[in-house]
Design a protein around this motif. Structure first.
Motif, PDB file in Angstrom:
ATOM      1  N   ALA A  20      33.759  53.669  -9.181  1.00 62.06           N
ATOM      2  CA  ALA A  20      33.802  51.987  -9.016  1.00 62.06           C
ATOM      3  C   ALA A  20      34.149  51.359 -10.245  1.00 62.06           C
ATOM      4  O   ALA A  20      35.039  50.495 -10.419  1.00 62.06           O
ATOM      5  CB  ALA A  20      32.492  51.267  -8.803  1.00 62.06           C
ATOM      6  N   ALA A  21      33.772  52.034 -11.449  1.00 67.81           N
ATOM      7  CA  ALA A  21      34.027  51.581 -12.795  1.00 67.81           C
ATOM      8  C   ALA A  21      35.721  52.026 -13.076  1.00 67.81           C
ATOM      9  O   ALA A  21      36.210  50.928 -13.571  1.00 67.81           O
ATOM     10  CB  ALA A  21      33.280  52.479 -13.872  1.00 67.81           C
ATOM     11  N   THR A  22      36.177  52.971 -12.609  1.00 67.09           N
ATOM     12  CA  THR A  22      37.585  52.982 -12.713  1.00 67.09           C
ATOM     13  C   THR A  22      38.509  52.040 -12.077  1.00 67.09           C
ATOM     14  O   THR A  22      39.425  51.504 -12.216  1.00 67.09           O
ATOM     15  CB  THR A  22      37.940  54.672 -12.324  1.00 67.09           C
ATOM     16  N   LEU A  23      38.032  51.733 -10.664  1.00 74.05           N
ATOM     17  CA  LEU A  23      38.605  50.806  -9.990  1.00 74.05           C
ATOM     18  C   LEU A  23      38.466  49.638 -10.485  1.00 74.05           C
ATOM     19  O   LEU A  23      39.589  48.804 -10.427  1.00 74.05           O
ATOM     20  CB  LEU A  23      38.062  51.026  -8.464  1.00 74.05           C
ATOM     21  N   ILE A  24      37.574  48.970 -10.938  1.00 74.47           N
ATOM     22  CA  ILE A  24      37.410  47.831 -11.545  1.00 74.47           C
ATOM     23  C   ILE A  24      38.073  47.735 -12.797  1.00 74.47           C
ATOM     24  O   ILE A  24      38.985  46.581 -13.021  1.00 74.47           O
ATOM     25  CB  ILE A  24      35.739  47.361 -11.788  1.00 74.47           C
ATOM     26  N   THR A  25      38.179  48.510 -13.675  1.00 71.85           N
ATOM     27  CA  THR A  25      38.885  48.559 -14.815  1.00 71.85           C
ATOM     28  C   THR A  25      40.356  48.489 -14.637  1.00 71.85           C
ATOM     29  O   THR A  25      41.058  47.765 -15.055  1.00 71.85           O
ATOM     30  CB  THR A  25      38.474  49.835 -15.772  1.00 71.85           C
ATOM     31  N   PHE A  26      40.801  49.322 -13.552  1.00 71.14           N
ATOM     32  CA  PHE A  26      42.198  49.292 -13.137  1.00 71.14           C
ATOM     33  C   PHE A  26      42.772  47.924 -12.638  1.00 71.14           C
ATOM     34  O   PHE A  26      43.828  47.428 -12.950  1.00 71.14           O
ATOM     35  CB  PHE A  26      42.486  50.381 -12.414  1.00 71.14           C
ATOM     36  N   ARG A  32      45.302  41.219 -15.377  1.00 71.03           N
ATOM     37  CA  ARG A  32      45.686  40.570 -16.635  1.00 71.03           C
ATOM     38  C   ARG A  32      47.224  40.647 -16.881  1.00 71.03           C
ATOM     39  O   ARG A  32      47.564  39.614 -17.306  1.00 71.03           O
ATOM     40  CB  ARG A  32      44.854  41.326 -17.636  1.00 71.03           C
ATOM     41  N   TYR A  33      47.692  41.538 -16.484  1.00 73.23           N
ATOM     42  CA  TYR A  33      49.373  41.839 -16.565  1.00 73.23           C
ATOM     43  C   TYR A  33      50.226  41.017 -15.574  1.00 73.23           C
ATOM     44  O   TYR A  33      51.016  40.706 -15.838  1.00 73.23           O
ATOM     45  CB  TYR A  33      49.759  43.117 -17.277  1.00 73.23           C
ATOM     46  N   ALA A  34      49.780  41.111 -14.441  1.00 69.52           N
ATOM     47  CA  ALA A  34      50.403  40.709 -13.401  1.00 69.52           C
ATOM     48  C   ALA A  34      50.224  39.261 -13.058  1.00 69.52           C
ATOM     49  O   ALA A  34      51.308  38.506 -12.817  1.00 69.52           O
ATOM     50  CB  ALA A  34      50.107  41.348 -11.877  1.00 69.52           C
ATOM     51  N   ALA A  35      48.875  38.781 -13.099  1.00 68.68           N
ATOM     52  CA  ALA A  35      48.548  37.469 -12.838  1.00 68.68           C
ATOM     53  C   ALA A  35      48.553  36.550 -14.343  1.00 68.68           C
ATOM     54  O   ALA A  35      48.348  35.352 -14.126  1.00 68.68           O
ATOM     55  CB  ALA A  35      47.382  37.226 -12.027  1.00 68.68           C
ATOM     56  N   GLY A  36      48.372  37.136 -15.335  1.00 65.68           N
ATOM     57  CA  GLY A  36      47.868  36.548 -16.581  1.00 65.68           C
ATOM     58  C   GLY A  36      46.638  36.200 -16.711  1.00 65.68           C
ATOM     59  O   GLY A  36      46.334  35.581 -17.575  1.00 65.68           O
ATOM     60  N   GLU A  37      45.797  36.410 -15.942  1.00 71.47           N
ATOM     61  CA  GLU A  37      44.280  36.047 -15.739  1.00 71.47           C
ATOM     62  C   GLU A  37      43.610  37.319 -15.363  1.00 71.47           C
ATOM     63  O   GLU A  37      43.914  38.030 -14.459  1.00 71.47           O
ATOM     64  CB  GLU A  37      44.018  35.077 -15.106  1.00 71.47           C
ATOM     65  N   GLY A  38      42.648  37.834 -16.288  1.00 75.53           N
ATOM     66  CA  GLY A  38      41.799  38.996 -16.008  1.00 75.53           C
ATOM     67  C   GLY A  38      40.656  38.680 -15.019  1.00 75.53           C
ATOM     68  O   GLY A  38      40.445  37.694 -14.658  1.00 75.53           O
ATOM     69  N   ILE A  39      39.821  39.537 -14.895  1.00 73.82           N
ATOM     70  CA  ILE A  39      38.407  39.321 -14.208  1.00 73.82           C
ATOM     71  C   ILE A  39      37.237  39.284 -15.347  1.00 73.82           C
ATOM     72  O   ILE A  39      36.917  40.383 -16.107  1.00 73.82           O
ATOM     73  CB  ILE A  39      38.196  40.373 -13.326  1.00 73.82           C
ATOM     74  N   SER A  40      36.779  37.880 -15.609  1.00 73.00           N
ATOM     75  CA  SER A  40      35.876  37.857 -16.324  1.00 73.00           C
ATOM     76  C   SER A  40      34.618  38.664 -16.719  1.00 73.00           C
ATOM     77  O   SER A  40      34.117  39.021 -17.646  1.00 73.00           O
ATOM     78  CB  SER A  40      35.363  36.336 -16.475  1.00 73.00           C
ATOM     79  N   TRP A  41      34.172  39.284 -15.539  1.00 73.61           N
ATOM     80  CA  TRP A  41      32.979  40.028 -15.412  1.00 73.61           C
ATOM     81  C   TRP A  41      33.248  41.501 -15.203  1.00 73.61           C
ATOM     82  O   TRP A  41      32.396  42.283 -15.354  1.00 73.61           O
ATOM     83  CB  TRP A  41      32.200  39.622 -14.133  1.00 73.61           C
ATOM     84  N   ALA A  42      34.557  41.855 -15.362  1.00 78.90           N
ATOM     85  CA  ALA A  42      35.041  43.245 -15.020  1.00 78.90           C
ATOM     86  C   ALA A  42      34.328  44.197 -16.523  1.00 78.90           C
ATOM     87  O   ALA A  42      33.943  45.239 -15.984  1.00 78.90           O
ATOM     88  CB  ALA A  42      36.447  43.619 -15.027  1.00 78.90           C
ATOM     89  N   GLN A  43      34.490  43.569 -17.620  1.00 79.65           N
ATOM     90  CA  GLN A  43      33.973  44.483 -18.740  1.00 79.65           C
ATOM     91  C   GLN A  43      32.499  44.786 -18.596  1.00 79.65           C
ATOM     92  O   GLN A  43      31.908  45.947 -18.801  1.00 79.65           O
ATOM     93  CB  GLN A  43      34.367  44.024 -19.992  1.00 79.65           C
ATOM     94  N   GLU A  44      31.798  43.758 -18.439  1.00 86.60           N
ATOM     95  CA  GLU A  44      30.384  43.868 -18.365  1.00 86.60           C
ATOM     96  C   GLU A  44      29.749  45.014 -16.944  1.00 86.60           C
ATOM     97  O   GLU A  44      29.015  45.805 -17.430  1.00 86.60           O
ATOM     98  CB  GLU A  44      29.792  42.539 -18.003  1.00 86.60           C
ATOM     99  N   LEU A  45      30.274  44.724 -15.713  1.00 86.29           N
ATOM    100  CA  LEU A  45      29.946  45.723 -14.811  1.00 86.29           C
ATOM    101  C   LEU A  45      30.370  47.100 -15.140  1.00 86.29           C
ATOM    102  O   LEU A  45      29.781  47.820 -14.698  1.00 86.29           O
ATOM    103  CB  LEU A  45      30.783  45.128 -13.556  1.00 86.29           C
TER     104      LEU A  45
END
Length: 171
Positions: A20-26, A32-45
């Motif tokens: 799960a951690a690997t998939l969320i980080t990926f 972030r690079y494709a859409a220009g916007e990351g997932i705000s909670w990804a690092q915390e999770l």
């Protein structure tokens, strides 16, 4: 039977947390690079998943004999003293992890009473902190198992090199 089920649950949880951690980080990096916007909670999770994985992974390490241990003193001791040193070290492991589990449970109860939530996910922090008593309690149980096996048979699980799996080390 209970131990086999517990072993399997432990292994599935560790693998699931890691996957799960690997998939969320990926996914977060791609977004972030494709859409220009990351997932705000990804690092915390991801951090929380790695904490849970580490706590259960430490218990797995005790169970399989791959947990970090310093055996320089034991190996340098006379054979008559080795058994006593191993028992003392395992008892210290039981006491230490038991104390951490106990105070971890007290901490979870305290945090539950405060109503704190995580910054991005807004999850109750007491749920996240459950990793401390659960992981340490499981690790304590694994130390007790290893101690029982050692006292009964004089053997304990030891990590092995590839091709030697399944062997156990006598003292």
């Amino acid at each position: 039977m209970f131990n086999r089920i517990l072993d399997r649950i432990e292994e599935v949880l560790i693998a699931s947390f890691m996957a799960a951690a690997t998939l969320i980080t990926f996914t977060a990096v791609v977004m972030r690079y494709a859409a220009g916007e990351g997932i705000s909670w990804a690092q915390e999770l991801t951090i929380y998943l790695f904490i849970w994985m580490a706590k259960f992974g430490a218990a797995y390490g005790v169970r399989t004999g791959i947990h970090i241990g310093v055996d320089f003193v034991v190996n340098a001791a006379r054979p008559s003293i080795k058994r006593v040193l191993v028992i003392i070290s395992m008892l210290l492991g039981v006491v230490f992890t038991g104390v951490i589990a106990y105070f971890g449970a007290r901490w979870v109860i305290f945090i539950h009473g405060t109503g704190q939530t995580s910054p991005d996910l807004e999850w109750p922090m007491w749920v996240i902190y459950l990793a401390i008593p659960f992981g340490s309690g499981l690790m304590c149980y694994r130390f007790i198992q290893a101690l029982h096996k050692f006292v009964k048979t004089g053997q304990f699980h030891s990590h092995t090199t590839i091709g030697e799996q399944g062997e156990e080390s006598p003292l």
